[in-house]
Design a protein around this motif. Structure first.
Motif, PDB file in Angstrom:
ATOM      1  N   ALA A  19     -30.896  18.953 -18.970  1.00 37.17           N
ATOM      2  CA  ALA A  19     -31.940  19.764 -18.976  1.00 37.17           C
ATOM      3  C   ALA A  19     -32.193  20.060 -17.424  1.00 37.17           C
ATOM      4  O   ALA A  19     -32.542  21.099 -16.956  1.00 37.17           O
ATOM      5  N   THR A  22     -29.760  21.795 -15.536  1.00 37.27           N
ATOM      6  CA  THR A  22     -29.618  23.256 -15.663  1.00 37.27           C
ATOM      7  C   THR A  22     -30.688  23.931 -14.868  1.00 37.27           C
ATOM      8  O   THR A  22     -30.469  24.929 -14.261  1.00 37.27           O
ATOM      9  N   LEU A  23     -31.764  23.485 -15.155  1.00 38.71           N
ATOM     10  CA  LEU A  23     -33.132  23.869 -14.187  1.00 38.71           C
ATOM     11  C   LEU A  23     -32.965  24.058 -12.918  1.00 38.71           C
ATOM     12  O   LEU A  23     -33.066  25.093 -12.112  1.00 38.71           O
ATOM     13  N   ASP A  26     -29.393  26.481 -12.006  1.00 33.79           N
ATOM     14  CA  ASP A  26     -29.911  27.805 -12.034  1.00 33.79           C
ATOM     15  C   ASP A  26     -30.842  28.406 -11.055  1.00 33.79           C
ATOM     16  O   ASP A  26     -30.782  29.536 -10.536  1.00 33.79           O
ATOM     17  N   GLU A  30     -30.032  31.310  -8.287  1.00 34.15           N
ATOM     18  CA  GLU A  30     -30.785  32.621  -8.488  1.00 34.15           C
ATOM     19  C   GLU A  30     -31.632  32.778  -7.024  1.00 34.15           C
ATOM     20  O   GLU A  30     -31.810  33.795  -6.955  1.00 34.15           O
TER      21      GLU A  30
END
Lengths: 541, 336
Positions: A19, A22-23, A26, A30
């Motif tokens: 997790a 992923t954080l 991302d 972005e």
């Protein structure tokens, strides 16, 4: 700043490694340059400000609000940065929220007095989470449970075709924040930045754990070299183009903590080895090495009392030549000559351990060097013809750890886990028997473990904890632990040392549940004296 | 000379009105009770006569069964109800469906008992109405300057972003069964989440009651399926205690969220094993408490449950006489 603050906020409460990846991934996808680069530098520890002391922050907030109300708030929250972030009485008419890069740029050109005004202005403009992130950055130390390696791993994943983290690590020390060239490469917009940077880190080669039942049947002992796996920390010592550095196996630069070792590097080259405390060629315990780790600066006393040295395993470069493409046999010859030429008591050679058969090797493993089971964690097996490959390739290198130490201990407390395990009591505190001041036989906690069992076993232990709860303290439960009623764990651990921070006076290294002894009455679990005896044996080496 | 404490005073059973012979939100059974809202610590079963809004009476009936009191009287918002010499008016408190402040008037003296309240918009109940008064009795659940609740839309956006970011996991949101759960569902609908929302069995009857009172919750499904993959990518709402209970094991690697004002403090989230704290509260935060007191400028401020000392301190610094009312029995945890 807002996206970065949101990222830190989530990371601080996320336990799962995937997790977290992923954080961070991302966020890096972005967020535009150069903000994401500064953020990555903050996450890897390559960017830190020492712009504001806690005292300044307190003073600033107390000038704006009633000190009594602030004190009650601080008392309730317990963390200064978080309290100030929440209570900050923003003055109206604040500017828009700053970008991460503006913060970096403005701080760079500011005097001490200006810094304080800048910080106050940013606190006015930001939301509470943004203020919290800013204050964490300003006071140094994000502490959100993310390693530099994991941050680099997340960066390696941002492109359409993820790259190996070792490739990022290889060039890392040639890069400077905000890493625009790195992101351009990772996103397929540019060639890989050059790693041609003297003194850089080379990603380490790691070993697979051997599967005794399977691997030995397939492997030919003649193909492998053996040596002890020394119990220190794996390091890389670099001396290149006049730059001398010491890195951990994940590429963290620890040169400042070990000036004695760095100072001993005279010939140009890159050594892969184990960092140990050594006195007159004799290896000291890991506890001694810990006296030197995690220190920003070292004093003369620590240098004298805990002299550090490198025991060399491998040679990754010699002068200008990259030796990683050579076979282990060839590299070993180069290494022996290289260490001999260094002529330093701070650099010695990890000796090869000749063997003819796996049975002979097993006998060697049972006979640790110098009779001390603690100074080597086991044996390393390396294929003579293997090149030096970053990462953990299957086949060329194996580690064969010594058997762990075992005790039978009684489950005393259980705590709920995190993430997937949040509905399970999965963190266990266990104890052994001792005699208290009044002469009664009682349990004293000696360690904590939270893995080593299967999912099915976890369910069974969880059921036991719920059925046998005596008391609850928030997320922790105490369970029945009497001579005839309770649960015994066979606990495996790698080492044991004295500790003043633990009530029992001992601390285990790497404890885990080896077996659940549903059959064994707690009264028959081990005594504190057993641990004492283990300690005495080690110390009396 | 009439003193406010002649009209309302604390007793072991709760706040008592001698000239009207009734209690407001008593914590033990009494002959005559005025109930501000349906949360269990304010609305208990076993009273003689109960005066409350129709919604609150409905909620109590749902929770305790039809015979929860010997007699019930429903008052509409704004309707003055006489009790002996005293006049009681219930006006909206903006806390949950049916929640009211009790305005108590007697011989020219007005005391407003806020019950629990908040000042922000809530799609499930009418907003708080300020009533000028001599004494304002306020709650202080979040009576510390650290409690500054953010915009609830932004919190819901964080939840939806996490759902998009972790499509292989489910999102399990802890929310108090009365009020918070329905508000979260409404906020999700307003944010465009029109898929079915899965709900714990303990929420079903209150959800139906909200629907009956005109709050459209959209498609809801019971979170009882046995096939684990069913919940991947879904949002599940459950009472806070259930999110760490064995019940939650049916969900694939859930992201545990908790919608509460307490989630403002990171250590609270950590203690409860919450991965995604959502700061959404049905209580007034520090700014709402202080701005309400400032707006009303009551002759006296009495402070009930919560952090009385900080709010009292603030009121004194702003020239409003304030004192804590020692009332026991109101919980401060799960309904935040």
């Amino acid at each position: 700043m807002r996206a970065f603050a949101e990222l830190l906020d989530r990371l601080s409460l996320t336990a799962s490694r995937n997790a977290k990846l992923t954080l961070v991934r991302d966020y890096l996808r972005e967020t535009p340059d150069p903000d994401r680069g500064w953020a990555l530098a903050a996450l890897t520890g390559d960017l830190s400000f020492d712009a504001a002391k806690p005292a300044f922050i307190r003073k600033a907030v107390e000038e704006r609000m009633d000190p009594q109300l602030f004190w009650w708030s601080y008392d309730y929250v317990g963390d200064l940065a978080e309290t100030v972030a929440l209570v900050w009485p923003a003055r109206p008419g604040a500017n828009r929220e700053p970008q991460f890069s503006e913060v970096v740029d403005d701080l760079r050109g500011a005097t001490r007095a200006e810094v304080q005004r800048l910080i106050e202005g940013w606190l006015d403009a930001l939301q509470p989470t943004g203020r919290w992130a800013l204050l964490k950055l300003m006071t140094g130390g994000l502490r959100v449970g993310l390693t530099a390696r994991l941050a680099k791993r997340a960066a390696a994943d941002i492109g359409a075709t993820p790259v190996d983290v070792a490739e990022v690590e290889e060039i890392w020390h040639a890069l400077r924040p905000p890493y625009e060239d790195l992101f351009a490469w990772l996103e397929g917009r540019a060639y890989r930045p050059s790693s041609d940077n003297p003194g850089r880190f080379r990603p380490a080669m790691l070993a697979q754990a051997i599967d005794e039942a399977v691997d030995f049947g397939k492997l030919d002992p003649a193909d492998y070299a053996a040596e002890w796996k020394w119990d220190g920390i794996r390091v890389q010592a670099v001396n290149e183009g006049g730059v001398r550095r010491l890195y951990t196996r994940t590429g963290d630069d620890i040169s400042k903590s070990f000036p004695d070792v760095v100072g001993a590097l005279t010939a140009e080259g890159v050594i892969d080895g184990e960092l140990l405390v050594m006195r007159d060629g004799k290896v000291a315990s890991f506890a001694d090495l810990q006296q030197r780790l995690n220190r920003k600066t070292v004093d003369a006393k620590a240098l004298a009392n805990f002299p550090a040295a490198i025991r060399a395993y491998d040679l990754l470069a010699e002068g200008p030549e990259d030796t990683r493409v050579l076979s282990f046999a060839e590299r070993r010859r180069c290494l022996e000559a290289f260490v001999a030429q260094e002529q330093s008591p701070r650099i010695d050679l990890s000796p090869m351990q000749p063997f003819a058969s796996w049975i002979e090797l097993a006998a060697l493993r049972a006979q640790p060097p110098g009779g001390d089971p603690q100074i080597a964690e086991g044996l390393m097996l390396k294929r003579w013809d293997s090149i030096y490959q970053a990462g953990r390739p299957r086949g060329p290198w194996f580690k064969w750890k010594r058997d762990p130490m075992l005790i039978d201990a009684v489950l005393m407390y259980a705590q709920r886990g995190h993430g997937k395990r949040s509905s399970f009591y999965s963190d266990y505190t266990f104890g052994v028997w001792t005699t208290d001041d009044a002469g009664a036989r009682v349990l004293t906690p000696v360690g904590k473990a939270y893995f080593g069992f299967t999912d099915e076993e976890l369910k069974q232990i969880d059921r036991f904890v719920r059925d046998q709860t005596i008391e609850r303290f928030g997320p922790v439960r105490s369970v029945t632990a009497e001579p005839n009623k309770g649960l015994v764990f066979e606990v495996a651990f790698e080492g044991l040392q004295r500790s003043t921070r633990h009530k029992s006076g001992v601390a285990m290294r790497f404890p885990r549940i080896n077996r659940i002894r549903w059959d064994k009455p707690p009264g028959e679990a081990d005594e504190m004296a057993t641990l004492e005896l283990m300690l005495t044996r080690m110390e009396g080496r | 000379m009439i003193r406010p404490q002649d009209l309302l005073c604390p007793k072991p059973q709760g706040l008592y009105c001698p000239p009207g012979d009734f209690y407001i939100d008593p914590t033990r059974p009494v002959a005559r009770a005025v109930i501000t809202h349906g949360h269990a610590d304010h609305a208990r079963a076993g009273h003689g006569a109960v005066l409350a809004t129709a919604e609150t009476l409905d909620i109590m009936g749902e929770r305790y069964g039809a015979g929860f009191a010997q007699s019930m009287q429903a008052a509409a918002y704004g309707e003055a109800v006489p009790r002996d010499d005293v006049e009681i008016t219930l006006v909206p408190a903006g806390h949950v469906l049916g929640s009211a402040q009790a305005v108590v008037r007697w011989k020219g003296l007005t005391i407003v008992v806020s019950g629990d309240y908040k000042r922000r918009r809530d799609p499930t109940c009418p907003p708080f109405e300020p009533v000028p008064c001599d004494v304002f009795i306020t709650e202080a659940t979040f009576g510390l300057p650290v409690f500054r609740h953010p915009d609830d839309k932004a919190e819901i956006a964080r939840l939806l972003r996490s759902v998009a970011q972790f499509p292989e996991r489910s999102h399990l949101v802890g929310a108090y069964a009365l009020g918070k759960a329905q508000r979260i569902i409404r906020l999700l609908r307003e944010a465009g989440w029109d898929k079915a929302i899965y709900v714990h069995g303990a929420l079903e009857r209150l959800n139906a009651l909200y629907e009956k009172h005109g709050v459209d919750l959209g498609p809801l499904e019971p979170a009882t399926s046995t096939k684990k993959h069913d919940f991947t990518g879904q949002i599940i709402i459950a009472p806070p205690s259930a999110t760490q209970d064995r019940w939650s094991r049916r969900f694939p690697d859930p992201v545990t969220a908790f919608a509460s004002g307490w989630m403002q403090v990171r250590a609270r989230a950590r203690q409860r094993g919450v991965e995604l704290p959502l700061v959404i509260s049905d209580h007034a935060d520090w700014d709402e408490l202080t701005s309400t007191v400032d707006e009303l400028r009551p002759g006296e401020l009495w402070i009930t449950h919560g952090r009385e000392e900080a709010l009292a301190r603030w009121a004194e610094l702003h020239g409003i006489p304030a004192r804590p009312l020692a009332l026991v029995g109101y919980e401060e945890e799960d309904d935040g």
